[in-house]
Design an enzyme around this catalytic site. Structure first.
Site, PDB file in Angstrom:
ATOM      1  N   ASP A  33       2.633  89.070 -16.355  1.00 16.13           N
ATOM      2  CA  ASP A  33       2.682  87.597 -16.248  1.00 16.13           C
ATOM      3  C   ASP A  33       3.017  87.028 -17.622  1.00 16.13           C
ATOM      4  OD1 ASP A  33       1.126  85.747 -13.831  1.00 16.13           O
ATOM      5  OD2 ASP A  33       1.802  84.737 -15.657  1.00 16.13           O
ATOM      6  N   SER A  36       2.581  81.223 -17.844  1.00 17.16           N
ATOM      7  CA  SER A  36       3.086  79.843 -17.845  1.00 17.16           C
ATOM      8  C   SER A  36       2.285  78.975 -16.879  1.00 17.16           C
ATOM      9  CB  SER A  36       4.579  79.797 -17.498  1.00 17.16           C
ATOM     10  OG  SER A  36       4.813  80.426 -16.256  1.00 17.16           O
ATOM     11  N   SER A 131       9.539  81.481   0.710  1.00 16.07           N
ATOM     12  CA  SER A 131       8.749  80.354   1.182  1.00 16.07           C
ATOM     13  C   SER A 131       9.385  79.754   2.429  1.00 16.07           C
ATOM     14  CB  SER A 131       8.729  79.313   0.059  1.00 16.07           C
ATOM     15  OG  SER A 131       8.308  78.080   0.546  1.00 16.07           O
ATOM     16  N   TYR A 156      13.385  73.608  -6.311  1.00 18.03           N
ATOM     17  CA  TYR A 156      12.510  74.771  -6.097  1.00 18.03           C
ATOM     18  C   TYR A 156      12.950  75.530  -4.841  1.00 18.03           C
ATOM     19  CZ  TYR A 156       8.498  77.395  -4.332  1.00 18.03           C
ATOM     20  OH  TYR A 156       7.697  78.383  -3.806  1.00 18.03           O
ATOM     21  N   LYS A 160      14.559  79.532  -4.143  1.00 19.47           N
ATOM     22  CA  LYS A 160      14.101  80.564  -3.191  1.00 19.47           C
ATOM     23  C   LYS A 160      15.275  81.039  -2.322  1.00 19.47           C
ATOM     24  CE  LYS A 160       9.920  80.987  -4.493  1.00 19.47           C
ATOM     25  NZ  LYS A 160       9.512  82.207  -5.187  1.00 19.47           N
ATOM     26  N   TYR A 184       6.270  82.631   2.934  1.00 19.52           N
ATOM     27  CA  TYR A 184       4.910  82.134   3.121  1.00 19.52           C
ATOM     28  C   TYR A 184       4.931  80.709   3.643  1.00 19.52           C
ATOM     29  CZ  TYR A 184       4.293  85.454  -0.838  1.00 19.52           C
ATOM     30  OH  TYR A 184       4.344  86.503  -1.701  1.00 19.52           O
ATOM     31  N   ASN A 186       1.553  77.921   4.165  1.00 23.10           N
ATOM     32  CA  ASN A 186       0.714  77.281   3.123  1.00 23.10           C
ATOM     33  C   ASN A 186      -0.562  78.076   2.839  1.00 23.10           C
ATOM     34  OD1 ASN A 186       2.610  75.216   4.081  1.00 23.10           O
ATOM     35  ND2 ASN A 186       1.457  73.875   2.718  1.00 23.10           N
ATOM     36  N   ARG A 238       1.269  71.274   8.683  1.00 20.89           N
ATOM     37  CA  ARG A 238       1.602  72.526   8.000  1.00 20.89           C
ATOM     38  C   ARG A 238       0.824  73.665   8.641  1.00 20.89           C
ATOM     39  NH1 ARG A 238       4.568  69.425   6.261  1.00 20.89           N
ATOM     40  NH2 ARG A 238       5.172  68.920   4.126  1.00 20.89           N
ATOM     41  N   ARG A 305       5.264  60.970   0.650  1.00 28.41           N
ATOM     42  CA  ARG A 305       5.735  61.633  -0.580  1.00 28.41           C
ATOM     43  C   ARG A 305       7.184  62.041  -0.361  1.00 28.41           C
ATOM     44  NH1 ARG A 305       2.611  66.993  -2.685  1.00 28.41           N
ATOM     45  NH2 ARG A 305       3.531  67.896  -0.804  1.00 28.41           N
TER      46      ARG A 305
HETATM   47  P1  NAD Z   1       1.143  80.741  -9.370  1.00 30.24           P
HETATM   48  O1  NAD Z   1       1.799  79.752 -10.245  1.00 30.24           O
HETATM   49  O2  NAD Z   1      -0.335  80.721  -9.255  1.00 30.24           O
HETATM   50  O3  NAD Z   1       1.604  82.220  -9.760  1.00 30.24           O
HETATM   51  C1  NAD Z   1       2.853  82.518 -10.289  1.00 30.24           C
HETATM   52  C2  NAD Z   1       2.614  83.296 -11.572  1.00 30.24           C
HETATM   53  O4  NAD Z   1       3.877  83.669 -12.129  1.00 30.24           O
HETATM   54  C3  NAD Z   1       1.884  82.492 -12.632  1.00 30.24           C
HETATM   55  O5  NAD Z   1       0.780  83.235 -13.098  1.00 30.24           O
HETATM   56  C4  NAD Z   1       2.924  82.275 -13.736  1.00 30.24           C
HETATM   57  O6  NAD Z   1       2.322  82.246 -15.019  1.00 30.24           O
HETATM   58  C5  NAD Z   1       3.826  83.462 -13.522  1.00 30.24           C
HETATM   59  N1  NAD Z   1       5.214  83.273 -13.956  1.00 30.24           N
HETATM   60  C6  NAD Z   1       6.041  82.229 -13.684  1.00 30.24           C
HETATM   61  N2  NAD Z   1       7.243  82.436 -14.223  1.00 30.24           N
HETATM   62  C7  NAD Z   1       7.193  83.645 -14.841  1.00 30.24           C
HETATM   63  C8  NAD Z   1       8.128  84.405 -15.577  1.00 30.24           C
HETATM   64  N3  NAD Z   1       9.357  83.971 -15.813  1.00 30.24           N
HETATM   65  N4  NAD Z   1       7.743  85.604 -16.074  1.00 30.24           N
HETATM   66  C9  NAD Z   1       6.483  86.067 -15.855  1.00 30.24           C
HETATM   67  N5  NAD Z   1       5.552  85.380 -15.180  1.00 30.24           N
HETATM   68  C10 NAD Z   1       5.907  84.175 -14.673  1.00 30.24           C
HETATM   69  O7  NAD Z   1       1.806  80.589  -7.924  1.00 30.24           O
HETATM   70  P2  NAD Z   1       1.419  81.274  -6.548  1.00 30.24           P
HETATM   71  O8  NAD Z   1       0.939  80.218  -5.631  1.00 30.24           O
HETATM   72  O9  NAD Z   1       0.583  82.470  -6.785  1.00 30.24           O
HETATM   73  O10 NAD Z   1       2.865  81.686  -6.044  1.00 30.24           O
HETATM   74  C11 NAD Z   1       3.344  83.027  -6.157  1.00 30.24           C
HETATM   75  C12 NAD Z   1       4.721  83.100  -5.526  1.00 30.24           C
HETATM   76  O11 NAD Z   1       4.648  82.686  -4.168  1.00 30.24           O
HETATM   77  C13 NAD Z   1       5.761  82.218  -6.185  1.00 30.24           C
HETATM   78  O12 NAD Z   1       6.993  82.891  -6.178  1.00 30.24           O
HETATM   79  C14 NAD Z   1       5.814  81.007  -5.263  1.00 30.24           C
HETATM   80  O13 NAD Z   1       7.056  80.361  -5.332  1.00 30.24           O
HETATM   81  C15 NAD Z   1       5.603  81.667  -3.916  1.00 30.24           C
HETATM   82  N6  NAD Z   1       5.071  80.756  -2.904  1.00 30.24           N
HETATM   83  C16 NAD Z   1       3.901  80.106  -3.114  1.00 30.24           C
HETATM   84  C17 NAD Z   1       3.413  79.236  -2.148  1.00 30.24           C
HETATM   85  C18 NAD Z   1       2.133  78.462  -2.367  1.00 30.24           C
HETATM   86  O14 NAD Z   1       1.891  77.500  -1.632  1.00 30.24           O
HETATM   87  N7  NAD Z   1       1.269  78.835  -3.292  1.00 30.24           N
HETATM   88  C19 NAD Z   1       4.129  79.023  -0.943  1.00 30.24           C
HETATM   89  C20 NAD Z   1       5.325  79.745  -0.763  1.00 30.24           C
HETATM   90  C21 NAD Z   1       5.796  80.603  -1.742  1.00 30.24           C
HETATM   91  N1  UDP Z   2      -0.650  66.079   0.742  1.00 28.79           N
HETATM   92  C1  UDP Z   2      -1.355  64.901   0.721  1.00 28.79           C
HETATM   93  N2  UDP Z   2      -1.988  64.556  -0.443  1.00 28.79           N
HETATM   94  C2  UDP Z   2      -1.945  65.335  -1.564  1.00 28.79           C
HETATM   95  C3  UDP Z   2      -1.226  66.543  -1.513  1.00 28.79           C
HETATM   96  C4  UDP Z   2      -0.583  66.889  -0.338  1.00 28.79           C
HETATM   97  O1  UDP Z   2      -1.407  64.173   1.702  1.00 28.79           O
HETATM   98  O2  UDP Z   2      -2.525  64.953  -2.599  1.00 28.79           O
HETATM   99  C5  UDP Z   2       0.027  66.464   1.991  1.00 28.79           C
HETATM  100  C6  UDP Z   2       1.531  66.635   1.836  1.00 28.79           C
HETATM  101  O3  UDP Z   2       2.191  65.406   2.070  1.00 28.79           O
HETATM  102  C7  UDP Z   2       1.840  67.675   2.907  1.00 28.79           C
HETATM  103  C8  UDP Z   2       0.555  68.517   2.996  1.00 28.79           C
HETATM  104  O4  UDP Z   2      -0.455  67.738   2.382  1.00 28.79           O
HETATM  105  O5  UDP Z   2       2.023  67.039   4.138  1.00 28.79           O
HETATM  106  C9  UDP Z   2       0.683  69.839   2.273  1.00 28.79           C
HETATM  107  O6  UDP Z   2       1.171  69.588   0.971  1.00 28.79           O
HETATM  108  P1  UDP Z   2       1.205  70.706  -0.154  1.00 28.79           P
HETATM  109  O7  UDP Z   2       1.768  70.088  -1.385  1.00 28.79           O
HETATM  110  O8  UDP Z   2      -0.153  71.340  -0.264  1.00 28.79           O
HETATM  111  O9  UDP Z   2       2.179  71.803   0.453  1.00 28.79           O
HETATM  112  P2  UDP Z   2       3.736  71.729   0.833  1.00 28.79           P
HETATM  113  O10 UDP Z   2       4.232  70.358   0.609  1.00 28.79           O
HETATM  114  O11 UDP Z   2       4.347  72.727  -0.067  1.00 28.79           O
HETATM  115  O12 UDP Z   2       3.804  72.145   2.257  1.00 28.79           O
END
Ligand code: NAD
Ligand code: UDP
Length: 349
Positions: A33, A36, A131, A156, A160, A184, A186, A238, A305
């Protein structure tokens, strides 16, 4: 002891939980990691839950030499890395709108460099964190993996889509390469021990961390972004799944990769939706949280939003049929675990 697996983004939310599930399944995990969006505490949390040596490398995925060193050092220690789970990415939709170049650079270039180094070390198995944002606003829900990529709602989401295409292109040039792409929905919740969980920096963008901090008195009332959508209660829908279920899906994906070399019978890659298959609205989530914790969620109705998809949930039957994976934990259990984690971090800012 099974194979060594490199977990990029291993100090992050999903990466840290997955590392624990991998170790439980007998894999040896190596974490990488650049911190960041995380800190060393998560690494310590993983180490304490696994109760074993867990190598950690502070490296940025865009740094080819740094990546090269990780594979080389592990090899010299006698641990050839057999597979990579690539979580490392920036994930804030809002930030990506403000700074699209940073997102392209970090997420796409990071993936490109990782693939190059994997090729140099003949590492043939990749699990990639994608995602449901790749589907944009789907025309049909539940959405399945054959749904087209619509125009990305944010830079973003674009990264992906681009990374998925990059991986598929990489496959055409590397005859032995195999990839599972996990889309993934949520993820929420935390490890039931509350030793690791989601630690967003600054004001959380996502619903559950904001809701928990709001209930804890760290933030003001939760803003429900829009109750005038064409959904039964007007708020967005979601598919929320427990992060431990999601973590276990990565174990299933790796075992599938090692067992059923996709190359031998297919194009070398396969995408899977990971969700519960059920949608919940923002207002339903608030109600479920109040029911399970007995606490009141302070909230107010706010404007929509920008960029929010109205309603999306998964058809996750492919993951069930082919990976043997499905969610086991309920929305209530996930919310309870999120809250338990929040209570352990009263000072979270
Ligand atoms: P997170 O931010 O908690 O974890 C990502 C980690 O990657 C962090 O620790 C960050 O420091 C590290 N990182 C970022 N850029 C880097 C780089 N260039 N080199 C090395 N490390 C780096 O996020 P998360 O929720 O654990 O998400 C993990 C993955 O899943 C991501 O690819 C994200 O896009 C994807 N994802 C997350 C969600 C969600 O809702 N959390 C949903 C769909 C997809
Ligand atoms: N949301 C909300 N208030 C917040 C954050 C999120 O009402 O402060 C809502 C947002 O509009 C969405 C849902 O919760 O409908 C999930 O949002 P999140 O950002 O957690 O995930 P994503 O948008 O990536 O699905």
């Amino acid at each position: 002891m099974k194979s060594s697996i490199l977990v990029t983004g291993g100090a992050g939310y999903i990466g840290s939980h997955t590392a624990v599930s991998l170790a439980k399944a007998g894999f040896r995990v190596v974490l990488l990691d650049n911190f960041s969006n995380s800190d060393f505490q998560a690494v310590q949390g993983v180490r304490s839950l696994i109760n074993a040596e867990v190598p950690f490398y502070e490296v940025d995925c865009r740094d080819t030499d740094g990546l090269f060193d990780v594979f080389r050092i592990e090899k010299e220690k006698g641990h050839v890395i057999k597979g990579v789970i690539h979580f490392a990415a920036l994930k804030s939709v809002g930030e990506s709108v403000e700074n699209p170049e940073l997102y392209k650079d970090n997420n796409i270039l990071g993936t490109e460099r990782l693939l190059e180094v994997m090729r140099a070390f003949d590492v043939e198995n990749l699990v990639f964190s994608s995602s449901c944002t790749v589907y944009g606003e789907p025309e049909v829900v539940p959405v399945d993996e054959n749904a087209p990529f619509l125009e990305a709602e944010s830079p973003y989401g674009f990264t992906k889509q681009a990374c998925e295409r990059l991986i598929v292109n990489h496959l055409t040039r590397n005859p032995k390469f195999n990839a599972v792409i996990l889309r993934y929905f949520n993820p929420i919740g935390a490890h039931p021990s509350a030793v690791i969980g989601e630690s967003p920096r600054g004001v959380p963008n996502n619903l559950i961390p904001y809701l928990c901090q709001s209930v804890a008195g760290i933030r003001g009332a939760l803003h429900v972004f829009g109750t005038d959508y064409p959904t039964p209660d007007g708020s967005c829908i979601r598919d929320y799944l427990h992060v431990m279920d999601l973590a276990e899906a990565h174990v299933a994906a790796l075992e599938f990769l090692f067992k059923d070399k996709l190359r031998d019978k297919d194009t070398g890659w396969r995408a899977y939706n990971l969700g519960t298959g059920k949608g919940a609205s923002v207002l339903e989530v608030i109600q479920a949280f109040e029911k399970v914790t007995g606490l009141e969620v302070p909230y107010s109705i706010a404007e929509r939003r920008e960029g929010d998809v109205v309603a999306i949930w998964a058809n996750a039957s492919r993951a069930k049929d082919e990976l043997g994976w499905q969610t086991k934990r309920s929305l209530e259990e996930a919310l309870n675990d999120s809250w338990r984690w929040q209570k352990k971090r009263p000072d979270s800012q």
